[in-house]
Design a protein around this motif. Structure first.
Motif, mmCIF file in Angstrom:
data_model
loop_
_atom_site.group_PDB
_atom_site.id
_atom_site.type_symbol
_atom_site.label_atom_id
_atom_site.label_comp_id
_atom_site.label_asym_id
_atom_site.label_seq_id
_atom_site.Cartn_x
_atom_site.Cartn_y
_atom_site.Cartn_z
ATOM 1 N N THR A 72 -19.960 28.284 32.847
ATOM 2 C CA THR A 72 -19.902 29.389 31.891
ATOM 3 C C THR A 72 -18.466 29.539 31.418
ATOM 4 O OG1 THR A 72 -19.642 30.937 33.736
ATOM 5 C CG2 THR A 72 -21.861 30.647 32.877
ATOM 6 N N VAL A 73 -18.246 30.544 30.600
ATOM 7 C CA VAL A 73 -16.951 30.709 29.945
ATOM 8 C C VAL A 73 -15.844 31.034 30.949
ATOM 9 C CG1 VAL A 73 -15.690 32.091 28.245
ATOM 10 C CG2 VAL A 73 -18.080 31.463 27.842
ATOM 11 N N ASN A 74 -14.708 30.345 30.815
ATOM 12 C CA ASN A 74 -13.464 30.678 31.521
ATOM 13 C C ASN A 74 -13.603 30.702 33.033
ATOM 14 O OD1 ASN A 74 -12.911 33.192 28.977
ATOM 15 N ND2 ASN A 74 -12.497 31.009 28.893
ATOM 16 N N ALA A 75 -14.400 29.835 33.616
ATOM 17 C CA ALA A 75 -14.500 29.752 35.068
ATOM 18 C C ALA A 75 -14.321 28.296 35.469
ATOM 19 C CB ALA A 75 -15.837 30.280 35.563
ATOM 20 N N ALA A 76 -13.187 27.992 36.058
ATOM 21 C CA ALA A 76 -12.813 26.604 36.322
ATOM 22 C C ALA A 76 -13.558 26.041 37.536
ATOM 23 C CB ALA A 76 -11.307 26.520 36.554
ATOM 24 N N THR A 77 -13.650 24.726 37.596
ATOM 25 C CA THR A 77 -14.168 24.041 38.779
ATOM 26 C C THR A 77 -13.108 23.139 39.401
ATOM 27 O OG1 THR A 77 -15.066 22.311 37.357
ATOM 28 C CG2 THR A 77 -16.566 24.070 38.025
ATOM 29 N N ARG A 78 -11.896 23.150 38.846
ATOM 30 C CA ARG A 78 -10.786 22.384 39.413
ATOM 31 C C ARG A 78 -9.528 23.243 39.332
ATOM 32 N NH1 ARG A 78 -9.759 16.809 37.222
ATOM 33 N NH2 ARG A 78 -9.610 16.151 39.390
ATOM 34 N N ALA A 79 -8.601 22.986 40.242
ATOM 35 C CA ALA A 79 -7.334 23.718 40.244
ATOM 36 C C ALA A 79 -6.488 23.237 39.069
ATOM 37 C CB ALA A 79 -6.600 23.491 41.562
ATOM 38 N N SER A 80 -6.214 24.120 38.124
ATOM 39 C CA SER A 80 -5.545 23.735 36.895
ATOM 40 C C SER A 80 -4.650 24.868 36.421
ATOM 41 C CB SER A 80 -6.584 23.408 35.817
ATOM 42 O OG SER A 80 -7.436 24.520 35.606
ATOM 43 N N ASP A 125 -4.172 29.670 28.237
ATOM 44 C CA ASP A 125 -5.422 28.927 28.358
ATOM 45 C C ASP A 125 -6.304 29.595 29.406
ATOM 46 O OD1 ASP A 125 -7.465 27.017 28.906
ATOM 47 O OD2 ASP A 125 -6.183 25.447 28.088
ATOM 48 N N ARG A 126 -7.378 30.219 28.972
ATOM 49 C CA ARG A 126 -8.248 30.960 29.886
ATOM 50 C C ARG A 126 -9.213 30.059 30.647
ATOM 51 N NH1 ARG A 126 -7.099 34.844 25.965
ATOM 52 N NH2 ARG A 126 -6.548 36.885 26.877
ATOM 53 N N ASP A 127 -9.215 28.765 30.355
ATOM 54 C CA ASP A 127 -9.991 27.842 31.178
ATOM 55 C C ASP A 127 -9.237 27.448 32.442
ATOM 56 O OD1 ASP A 127 -12.204 27.733 29.517
ATOM 57 O OD2 ASP A 127 -11.329 26.154 28.276
ATOM 58 N N ALA A 128 -7.975 27.795 32.528
ATOM 59 C CA ALA A 128 -7.142 27.415 33.669
ATOM 60 C C ALA A 128 -7.271 28.425 34.798
ATOM 61 C CB ALA A 128 -5.682 27.307 33.237
ATOM 62 N N CYS A 129 -7.165 27.930 36.032
ATOM 63 C CA CYS A 129 -7.099 28.844 37.185
ATOM 64 C C CYS A 129 -5.818 29.673 37.142
ATOM 65 C CB CYS A 129 -7.127 28.056 38.488
ATOM 66 S SG CYS A 129 -8.643 27.144 38.784
ATOM 67 N N VAL A 130 -4.735 29.030 36.760
ATOM 68 C CA VAL A 130 -3.440 29.707 36.663
ATOM 69 C C VAL A 130 -3.012 29.651 35.205
ATOM 70 C CG1 VAL A 130 -1.041 29.750 37.430
ATOM 71 C CG2 VAL A 130 -2.849 29.091 39.041
ATOM 72 N N ARG A 131 -3.046 30.793 34.551
ATOM 73 C CA ARG A 131 -2.707 30.901 33.136
ATOM 74 C C ARG A 131 -1.325 31.513 32.989
ATOM 75 N NH1 ARG A 131 -3.949 35.645 29.735
ATOM 76 N NH2 ARG A 131 -3.747 35.081 27.536
ATOM 77 N N ILE A 132 -0.555 31.003 32.036
ATOM 78 C CA ILE A 132 0.751 31.573 31.723
ATOM 79 C C ILE A 132 0.619 32.317 30.394
ATOM 80 C CG2 ILE A 132 3.215 31.146 31.495
ATOM 81 C CD1 ILE A 132 1.955 30.223 34.167
ATOM 82 N N LEU A 191 -3.312 22.060 31.078
ATOM 83 C CA LEU A 191 -4.485 21.745 30.262
ATOM 84 C C LEU A 191 -4.125 21.595 28.795
ATOM 85 C CD1 LEU A 191 -7.256 24.045 31.792
ATOM 86 C CD2 LEU A 191 -6.861 21.615 32.203
ATOM 87 N N ASN A 192 -3.044 22.234 28.355
ATOM 88 C CA ASN A 192 -2.622 22.093 26.968
ATOM 89 C C ASN A 192 -2.269 20.646 26.626
ATOM 90 O OD1 ASN A 192 -1.274 24.639 28.382
ATOM 91 N ND2 ASN A 192 -2.092 25.289 26.401
ATOM 92 N N GLU A 193 -1.832 19.879 27.623
ATOM 93 C CA GLU A 193 -1.462 18.484 27.408
ATOM 94 C C GLU A 193 -2.580 17.519 27.779
ATOM 95 O OE1 GLU A 193 2.080 17.767 29.615
ATOM 96 O OE2 GLU A 193 3.257 19.322 28.593
ATOM 97 N N ASP A 194 -3.410 17.914 28.770
ATOM 98 C CA ASP A 194 -4.455 17.016 29.255
ATOM 99 C C ASP A 194 -5.647 17.871 29.686
ATOM 100 O OD1 ASP A 194 -6.103 15.202 30.464
ATOM 101 O OD2 ASP A 194 -4.658 14.538 31.980
ATOM 102 N N ARG A 195 -6.722 17.879 28.899
ATOM 103 C CA ARG A 195 -7.875 18.719 29.208
ATOM 104 C C ARG A 195 -8.576 18.309 30.492
ATOM 105 N NH1 ARG A 195 -7.101 23.264 27.327
ATOM 106 N NH2 ARG A 195 -9.258 23.789 27.822
ATOM 107 N N SER A 196 -8.320 17.126 30.996
ATOM 108 C CA SER A 196 -8.949 16.681 32.242
ATOM 109 C C SER A 196 -8.059 16.929 33.452
ATOM 110 C CB SER A 196 -9.296 15.193 32.159
ATOM 111 O OG SER A 196 -8.118 14.398 32.066
ATOM 112 N N SER A 197 -6.879 17.522 33.254
ATOM 113 C CA SER A 197 -5.954 17.742 34.360
ATOM 114 C C SER A 197 -6.538 18.739 35.359
ATOM 115 C CB SER A 197 -4.622 18.270 33.824
ATOM 116 O OG SER A 197 -3.701 18.495 34.873
ATOM 117 N N GLY A 198 -6.292 18.483 36.630
ATOM 118 C CA GLY A 198 -6.767 19.393 37.668
ATOM 119 C C GLY A 198 -7.024 18.657 38.956
#
Length: 448
Positions: free
Chosen positions: A319-327, A332-339, A385-392
């Motif tokens: 679902t929206v904005n809930a990550a499955t990897r540490a990122s 970026d609201r898809d990230a676990c840690v957002r700046i 994630l801004n540089e690599d959407r698969s990062s995590g």
């Protein structure tokens, strides 16, 4: 910080003067699963406690499972004689309870600051982390954000029903994030906000969230981490009470609907030195990168804290904005840690992984030791994630795997305390196994 009896006594006497109809006060503390336990004291006895009389509750009340059961954890509960442990009153938390049918007060209690604190009490765990950081000249500023759902007060065969729109008496059907939903439910939301303010909580922004009947409430930033976590805990208690008074059921359950977004606990943290300089912004924000790296390294080992029950793991992914990897990522609201975007003075991380029903003391403690570890180790983080959407990096998506990942992690045992880690992991393991001891209707339909 422990308060002098004279100031506590003055607080109680002022409360009695302002609320002469209150005869009892609930003295409450948060246990490991995040539930309040405590005792209801006559106001006259509370005055004696404030003046210095002992306040004792069973030590093992902190260890109760999600349903209040006792588990065999080391020698606790069954081989230790179930001893009492000292508690103290938390200054500034004696407030009226307005959602009960009779006048009542409540006040937080804790073992931190006593002669023999309970090592596995959540508030004491956070207190030790904050004390260590302060000795290093690091002063966190913290703000919580909590999402929750409103349901109809009545369940349908044990299942939640959508909140009824007060204007149409139909299920809430307002579009995602629609401001009209705030107007439709303004009576209960305004009461929740005012009640929280009466508890001393600084309520700021209220948002209609994506799920039907889902809302988010933000709190002000605080330079007292314990008080910030107190606010989050007390808000959950008052919000549930106010909702029932208005004919609703408020829930911070992580994932009440599979088809709609879950509810999270987002925590904003910035770090300052004694002169008020933002430590994360120094040296072209290099400390920020180190803090992020530390959070991401420890995140897979803190999953029993961020997702404290079976349902909370359902919230992760899909679902929206809930990550499955540490990122991590910028804005970026898809990230676990957002700046979040901010000026250097307010540079901070927003930790978005914890579920709304997680223990706020432990969530904040886990975030802070991640940042502390990163500042000490000076690692570079993985790509944002801004540089690599698969990062995590992967983290456990099951409680038993999560407990195994947490229990023997050296940094956690050092910075949270080995006794706490052992007790917490065993509590979560046994709670999860107890939850599994029921065959549901689907199993019979599929396998009978």
């Amino acid at each position: 910080m422990k308060s002098h009896p004279a100031s506590l006594l003055a607080e109680v006497r002022t409360f009695r003067q302002n609320h002469p109809d209150v005869r009892y006060v609930d003295l409450i503390a948060l246990d490991i699963p995040g539930h309040f336990y405590g005792k209801r004291y006559p106001i006259e006895m509370l005055e004696k406690v404030a003046a210095g009389s002992p306040l004792k509750l069973p030590q093992n009340a902190v260890l109760l499972g999600a349903q209040g059961g006792l588990f065999k954890i080391s020698d606790y509960c069954f081989n230790d004689g179930d001893p009492d442990a000292n508690r103290r009153l938390v200054p500034g938390t004696l407030k009226p309870v307005s959602w009960e049918s009779q006048p009542l007060g409540q006040m937080l209690i804790t073992s931190d600051g006593t002669e023999a604190p309970i090592e596995f009490e959540p508030r004491e765990v956070l207190a030790k982390v904050l004390e260590r950081l302060h000795h290093k000249g690091i002063h966190p500023v913290v703000a919580f954000e909590l999402e929750f759902y409103l349901f109809d007060k009545k369940l349908d065969n044990g299942l939640p029903q959508f909140a009824r729109d007060p204007l149409s008496d139909d299920a809430d059907d307002q579009p995602n994030l629609h401001i009209e939903r705030l107007s439709r439910f303004s009576e209960v939301l305004d009461d929740m906000a005012q009640t929280a303010k009466d508890q001393g909580i600084d309520i700021t922004v209220i948002t209609a969230e994506i799920g039907p009947g889902q809302f988010e409430i933000n709190f002000g930033h605080l330079d007292d981490g314990l008080r910030a976590a107190d606010w989050a805990a007390l808000f959950c208690r008052s919000t549930r009470g106010v909702a029932l008074k208005h004919g609703y059921r408020a829930s911070f359950m992580a994932k009440p609907y599979l088809q709609y977004p879950g509810s999270g606990m987002h925590v904003h943290v910035s770090l300052y030195d004694g002169a008020g300089n933002n430590l994360l912004a120094a040296h072209q924000q290099q400390p920020l990168r180190h803090a992020v790296a530390g959070c991401l390294e420890l995140l897979p080992h803190c999953m029993p804290i961020f997702s404290p029950n079976h349902n909370a793991f359902r919230r992760l992914g899909g679902t929206v904005n809930a990550a499955t990897r540490a990122s991590w990522g910028f804005e970026d609201r898809d990230a676990c840690v957002r700046i979040p975007e901010s000026d250097p003075r307010n540079l901070r991380i927003e930790h978005r992984l914890a579920s709304a029903d997680a223990n706020p003391y432990l969530v904040l403690a886990a975030i802070l030791i991640g940042m502390e570890h990163g500042l000490e180790a000076k690692y570079e983080p993985i790509a944002p994630l801004n540089e690599d959407r698969s990062s995590g990096t992967d983290f456990p998506l099951d409680m038993l795997d999560a407990v195994r990942a947490m229990q023997h992690q050296a940094v956690l045992r050092d910075k949270l305390g080995a006794e706490f880690v052992d007790v917490y992991c065993e509590n979560k393991r046994q709670d999860h196994l107890a939850f599994q001891q029921e065959i549901n209707a689907r199993e019979y339909r599929w396998f009978l």
